[in-house]
Enzyme design. Structure first.
Site, PDB file in Angstrom:
ATOM      1  N   LYS A   9      -4.021   5.743  -4.461  1.00 47.92           N
ATOM      2  CA  LYS A   9      -4.294   4.312  -4.441  1.00 47.92           C
ATOM      3  C   LYS A   9      -5.692   3.994  -3.889  1.00 47.92           C
ATOM      4  O   LYS A   9      -6.327   4.847  -3.249  1.00 47.92           O
ATOM      5  CB  LYS A   9      -3.225   3.616  -3.596  1.00 47.92           C
ATOM      6  CG  LYS A   9      -1.817   3.669  -4.215  1.00 47.92           C
ATOM      7  CD  LYS A   9      -0.844   2.885  -3.345  1.00 47.92           C
ATOM      8  CE  LYS A   9       0.540   2.830  -3.947  1.00 47.92           C
ATOM      9  NZ  LYS A   9       1.451   2.022  -3.115  1.00 47.92           N
ATOM     10  N   TYR A  49       5.147  -2.677 -11.565  1.00 51.89           N
ATOM     11  CA  TYR A  49       5.820  -3.250 -10.400  1.00 51.89           C
ATOM     12  C   TYR A  49       6.682  -4.448 -10.805  1.00 51.89           C
ATOM     13  O   TYR A  49       6.837  -5.390 -10.029  1.00 51.89           O
ATOM     14  CB  TYR A  49       4.794  -3.654  -9.343  1.00 51.89           C
ATOM     15  CG  TYR A  49       4.194  -2.493  -8.573  1.00 51.89           C
ATOM     16  CD1 TYR A  49       5.001  -1.517  -7.971  1.00 51.89           C
ATOM     17  CD2 TYR A  49       2.816  -2.384  -8.405  1.00 51.89           C
ATOM     18  CE1 TYR A  49       4.446  -0.467  -7.250  1.00 51.89           C
ATOM     19  CE2 TYR A  49       2.258  -1.336  -7.673  1.00 51.89           C
ATOM     20  CZ  TYR A  49       3.075  -0.391  -7.104  1.00 51.89           C
ATOM     21  OH  TYR A  49       2.534   0.646  -6.368  1.00 51.89           O
ATOM     22  N   ASN A 112      -1.014   2.460   1.451  1.00 52.25           N
ATOM     23  CA  ASN A 112      -0.265   3.654   1.836  1.00 52.25           C
ATOM     24  C   ASN A 112      -0.630   4.888   1.017  1.00 52.25           C
ATOM     25  O   ASN A 112       0.171   5.802   0.863  1.00 52.25           O
ATOM     26  CB  ASN A 112       1.242   3.365   1.819  1.00 52.25           C
ATOM     27  CG  ASN A 112       1.705   2.867   0.463  1.00 52.25           C
ATOM     28  OD1 ASN A 112       0.953   2.875  -0.498  1.00 52.25           O
ATOM     29  ND2 ASN A 112       2.965   2.457   0.370  1.00 52.25           N
ATOM     30  N   HIS A 115       1.208   6.468  -4.617  1.00 52.02           N
ATOM     31  CA  HIS A 115       2.436   6.058  -5.300  1.00 52.02           C
ATOM     32  C   HIS A 115       3.074   7.318  -5.874  1.00 52.02           C
ATOM     33  O   HIS A 115       2.364   8.175  -6.399  1.00 52.02           O
ATOM     34  CB  HIS A 115       2.136   5.090  -6.451  1.00 52.02           C
ATOM     35  CG  HIS A 115       3.306   4.922  -7.375  1.00 52.02           C
ATOM     36  ND1 HIS A 115       4.273   3.972  -7.171  1.00 52.02           N
ATOM     37  CD2 HIS A 115       3.692   5.633  -8.478  1.00 52.02           C
ATOM     38  CE1 HIS A 115       5.205   4.082  -8.117  1.00 52.02           C
ATOM     39  NE2 HIS A 115       4.871   5.077  -8.921  1.00 52.02           N
ATOM     40  N   GLU A 126       7.087   5.262 -16.079  1.00 58.65           N
ATOM     41  CA  GLU A 126       5.691   5.315 -15.619  1.00 58.65           C
ATOM     42  C   GLU A 126       4.876   6.277 -16.479  1.00 58.65           C
ATOM     43  O   GLU A 126       3.721   5.994 -16.808  1.00 58.65           O
ATOM     44  CB  GLU A 126       5.650   5.710 -14.136  1.00 58.65           C
ATOM     45  CG  GLU A 126       6.220   4.600 -13.252  1.00 58.65           C
ATOM     46  CD  GLU A 126       6.457   5.003 -11.812  1.00 58.65           C
ATOM     47  OE1 GLU A 126       6.966   4.169 -11.045  1.00 58.65           O
ATOM     48  OE2 GLU A 126       6.141   6.152 -11.438  1.00 58.65           O
TER      49      GLU A 126
HETATM   50  N1  UDP Z   1       4.173  -3.055  -0.594  1.00 60.29           N
HETATM   51  C1  UDP Z   1       3.523  -4.046   0.105  1.00 60.29           C
HETATM   52  N2  UDP Z   1       4.221  -4.772   1.054  1.00 60.29           N
HETATM   53  C2  UDP Z   1       5.527  -4.543   1.329  1.00 60.29           C
HETATM   54  C3  UDP Z   1       6.196  -3.537   0.597  1.00 60.29           C
HETATM   55  C4  UDP Z   1       5.490  -2.810  -0.346  1.00 60.29           C
HETATM   56  O1  UDP Z   1       2.339  -4.293  -0.117  1.00 60.29           O
HETATM   57  O2  UDP Z   1       6.108  -5.211   2.189  1.00 60.29           O
HETATM   58  C5  UDP Z   1       3.433  -2.280  -1.608  1.00 60.29           C
HETATM   59  C6  UDP Z   1       3.146  -0.845  -1.168  1.00 60.29           C
HETATM   60  O3  UDP Z   1       1.843  -0.475  -1.625  1.00 60.29           O
HETATM   61  C7  UDP Z   1       4.239  -0.071  -1.861  1.00 60.29           C
HETATM   62  C8  UDP Z   1       4.382  -0.845  -3.168  1.00 60.29           C
HETATM   63  O4  UDP Z   1       4.200  -2.207  -2.793  1.00 60.29           O
HETATM   64  O5  UDP Z   1       3.906   1.292  -2.056  1.00 60.29           O
HETATM   65  C9  UDP Z   1       5.725  -0.687  -3.853  1.00 60.29           C
HETATM   66  O6  UDP Z   1       6.741  -0.991  -2.913  1.00 60.29           O
HETATM   67  P1  UDP Z   1       8.042  -0.077  -2.803  1.00 60.29           P
HETATM   68  O7  UDP Z   1       8.991  -0.749  -1.885  1.00 60.29           O
HETATM   69  O8  UDP Z   1       8.522   0.265  -4.182  1.00 60.29           O
HETATM   70  O9  UDP Z   1       7.491   1.236  -2.048  1.00 60.29           O
HETATM   71  P2  UDP Z   1       7.257   2.738  -2.531  1.00 60.29           P
HETATM   72  O10 UDP Z   1       8.262   3.056  -3.606  1.00 60.29           O
HETATM   73  O11 UDP Z   1       5.830   2.824  -3.028  1.00 60.29           O
HETATM   74  O12 UDP Z   1       7.471   3.557  -1.285  1.00 60.29           O
END
Ligand code: UDP
Ligand code: MG
Length: 139
Positions: A9, A49, A112, A115, A126
Site C-alpha cells: 500500500k 472494497y 497498514n 493488503h 481480486e
Molecule cells: N481501514 C481503515 N479504517 C478502519 C478499518 C479499515 O482505514 O477502521 C482500511 C485499512 O487500510 C484496511 C482496509 O480498510 O486494510 C480494509 O479493511 P478490512 O477490515 O477488510 O481489513 P484487512 O482485511 O485489510 O485486514
C-alpha cells in the site's frame, strides 16, 4: 496450488519498504506469479472494497489507496491465503505484533502497509479484478 493477491500500500511505497516486504514473502517459500506497480483507478477500488462502501472510513481509504501507485502481486503457495494473512498481522498496525508485516512496517489502522486476500472467494475476485491471464506466469 493456492494463490493470493497482495498489494503493497501507499504508506509502505512512500517509506521505501517494497523490497523488504517482498523478501519476507520470498523467505516463506512463496512464488511470485504476477506483479505490477500501478495507481489504482477509482472504479477498481469501489469494486475491491465494495463490502466497505458504506463504512465511515471508506472515502479516506479511497484517497489513501490512490495517493501513490501500489505494488500489486499474485503469489502462489500451499495454504498461502491464511499464511499470508497470518504474517500480515491484524488490520490495526498498532495491535500487530513485532515480526508481522503490519507490526514492523504499518503505521495505524488505515496505513497498514499491505493488503492480502481474506479467503479463497476474495482471492479469486481480486485476481480477476487485477490481472489478465497473460500477466500471470505459469511455471
Ligand atoms: N481501514 C481503515 N479504517 C478502519 C478499518 C479499515 O482505514 O477502521 C482500511 C485499512 O487500510 C484496511 C482496509 O480498510 O486494510 C480494509 O479493511 P478490512 O477490515 O477488510 O481489513 P484487512 O482485511 O485489510 O485486514
Ligand atoms: Mg479485508
Amino acid at each position: 496450488m493456492e494463490r493470493t493477491v497482495v498489494l503493497i500500500k501507499p504508506d509502505a511505497v512512500k517509506r521505501g519498504v517494497i523490497g523488504e516486504i517482498i523478501t519476507r514473502l520470498e523467505k516463506e517459500g512463496f512464488t511470485l506469479v504476477a506483479a505490477k506497480f500501478m495507481r489504482l483507478p477509482e472504479d477498481l477500488i469501489d469494486q475491491w472494497y465494495y463490502h466497505h462502501r458504506e463504512k465511515p472510513f471508506f472515502p479516506d481509504l479511497k484517497a489513501f489507496m490512490t495517493s501513490t501507485p501500489v505494488m500489486a502481486m499474485l503469489w502462489e503457495g500451499k495454504d498461502i491465503i491464511s499464511r499470508v494473512r497470518a504474517i500480515c498481522g491484524p488490520t490495526d498496525s498498532k495491535k500487530a505484533a513485532k515480526g508481522t508485516i503490519r507490526g514492523d512496517f504499518g503505521i495505524d489502522v488505515q496505513m497498514n502497509a499491505i493488503h492480502a486476500s481474506e479467503n479463497a472467494g476474495a482471492a479469486k475476485q481480486e485476481l480477476d479484478l487485477m490481472f489478465h491471464p497473460h500477466e500471470i506466469y505459469e511455471y
